[in-house]
Design a protein around this motif. Sequence first.
Motif, PDB file in Angstrom:
ATOM      1  N   UNK A 139       0.667  -1.393  -0.023  1.00  0.00           N
ATOM      2  CA  UNK A 139       0.073  -0.055   0.053  1.00  0.00           C
ATOM      3  C   UNK A 139       0.856   1.385   0.071  1.00  0.00           C
ATOM      4  N   UNK A 140       1.765   1.482   0.889  1.00  0.00           N
ATOM      5  CA  UNK A 140       2.429   2.651   1.227  1.00  0.00           C
ATOM      6  C   UNK A 140       3.722   2.257   1.766  1.00  0.00           C
ATOM      7  N   UNK A 141       4.912   3.511   1.844  1.00  0.00           N
ATOM      8  CA  UNK A 141       6.133   3.025   2.526  1.00  0.00           C
ATOM      9  C   UNK A 141       6.033   4.008   3.464  1.00  0.00           C
ATOM     10  N   UNK A 189      11.597   7.727   2.684  1.00  0.00           N
ATOM     11  CA  UNK A 189      11.441   6.290   2.809  1.00  0.00           C
ATOM     12  C   UNK A 189      11.896   5.613   1.428  1.00  0.00           C
ATOM     13  N   UNK A 190      11.061   5.998   0.501  1.00  0.00           N
ATOM     14  CA  UNK A 190      11.281   5.479  -0.779  1.00  0.00           C
ATOM     15  C   UNK A 190      12.595   5.789  -1.487  1.00  0.00           C
ATOM     16  N   UNK A 191      13.143   6.942  -1.562  1.00  0.00           N
ATOM     17  CA  UNK A 191      14.317   7.187  -1.665  1.00  0.00           C
ATOM     18  C   UNK A 191      15.434   6.329  -1.331  1.00  0.00           C
ATOM     19  N   UNK A 192      15.240   6.187   0.171  1.00  0.00           N
ATOM     20  CA  UNK A 192      16.418   5.422   0.820  1.00  0.00           C
ATOM     21  C   UNK A 192      16.251   3.894   0.320  1.00  0.00           C
ATOM     22  N   UNK A 193      14.859   3.257   0.139  1.00  0.00           N
ATOM     23  CA  UNK A 193      14.938   1.880  -0.444  1.00  0.00           C
ATOM     24  C   UNK A 193      15.489   1.940  -1.849  1.00  0.00           C
ATOM     25  N   UNK A 194      15.221   2.842  -2.745  1.00  0.00           N
ATOM     26  CA  UNK A 194      15.867   2.821  -3.995  1.00  0.00           C
ATOM     27  C   UNK A 194      17.325   3.157  -4.013  1.00  0.00           C
ATOM     28  N   UNK A 195      18.035   3.683  -2.957  1.00  0.00           N
ATOM     29  CA  UNK A 195      19.399   3.822  -2.722  1.00  0.00           C
ATOM     30  C   UNK A 195      19.887   2.449  -2.273  1.00  0.00           C
ATOM     31  N   UNK A 196      19.330   2.014  -1.255  1.00  0.00           N
ATOM     32  CA  UNK A 196      19.998   0.990  -0.319  1.00  0.00           C
ATOM     33  C   UNK A 196      20.012  -0.373  -1.164  1.00  0.00           C
ATOM     34  N   UNK A 197      18.925  -0.531  -2.183  1.00  0.00           N
ATOM     35  CA  UNK A 197      18.860  -1.837  -2.742  1.00  0.00           C
ATOM     36  C   UNK A 197      18.860  -1.835  -4.423  1.00  0.00           C
ATOM     37  N   UNK A 198      19.004  -0.319  -4.903  1.00  0.00           N
ATOM     38  CA  UNK A 198      19.211  -0.285  -6.137  1.00  0.00           C
ATOM     39  C   UNK A 198      18.123  -0.668  -7.008  1.00  0.00           C
TER      40      UNK A 198
END
Length: 237
Positions: A139-141, A189-198
């Motif tokens: 649903x959301x992050x 939080x979404x930006x962090x997920x993108x950065x952390x997991x690529x």
Amino acid sequence: MSSTTLAPYKVEFLQAAINGGVLKFGSFELKSKRISPYFFNAGDFYRADLLRAISTAYAKTIIEVEESSSPLDFDIVFGPAYKAIPLSTSTVDKLADLKPEKYEKMCYSFDRKEAKDHGEGGKIVGAPLKGKRVLIVDDVVTAGTAKREAIGKIRQEGGIVVGILVALDRMEKLPAPNGDDPSTPMPSAIGELRKEYGIPVFAILTLNDIIEGLKGKIAKEDIERMEEYRVKYAASD
């Protein structure tokens, strides 16, 4: 409702969210203790017409990404327990309806909160994840904790997470470690997920979509309060 800036399926999803009371306007305290002028609860898509609306929006977002310059190739749609279980299963069904030539054999999986110690056992229900490319639907992050747990479980089973699709991107920054000071630049939080997991993280709607899609259609005060909130808590990424 109509909009010159949003794709028709986004407009339809936004209208369904309002009609179904999923998207509300007012004053809501979030887990972060911020007071938000709007609230979105995907758990309220429990009626057949509303579930159809959100699964259609997920499926059309996936198809839109597939037809973009950065297509997403995956084998399984994964819904983290519990709220995303019906979201993932209904999305697979809708994908097969909308584009059977590509998605007729698409699979779904979801996790158990606790491993089953009898019968087939294990932590995963549905298609086996080993060696498969997996798209997480949720649903959301908020803080990203639940998504990290889901990624960990998928990797434990030998799956490869290739992307995350959520219903709403609130576009707001994480609270600063030294307190929730609006003046402190922080990523989302979404930006962090993108950065952390690529991996790519997509959303059916963003806060920008809600504001632009509803101008002139809801109270001006509600729009202004959302605009103020967007400025105050805008993420740095």
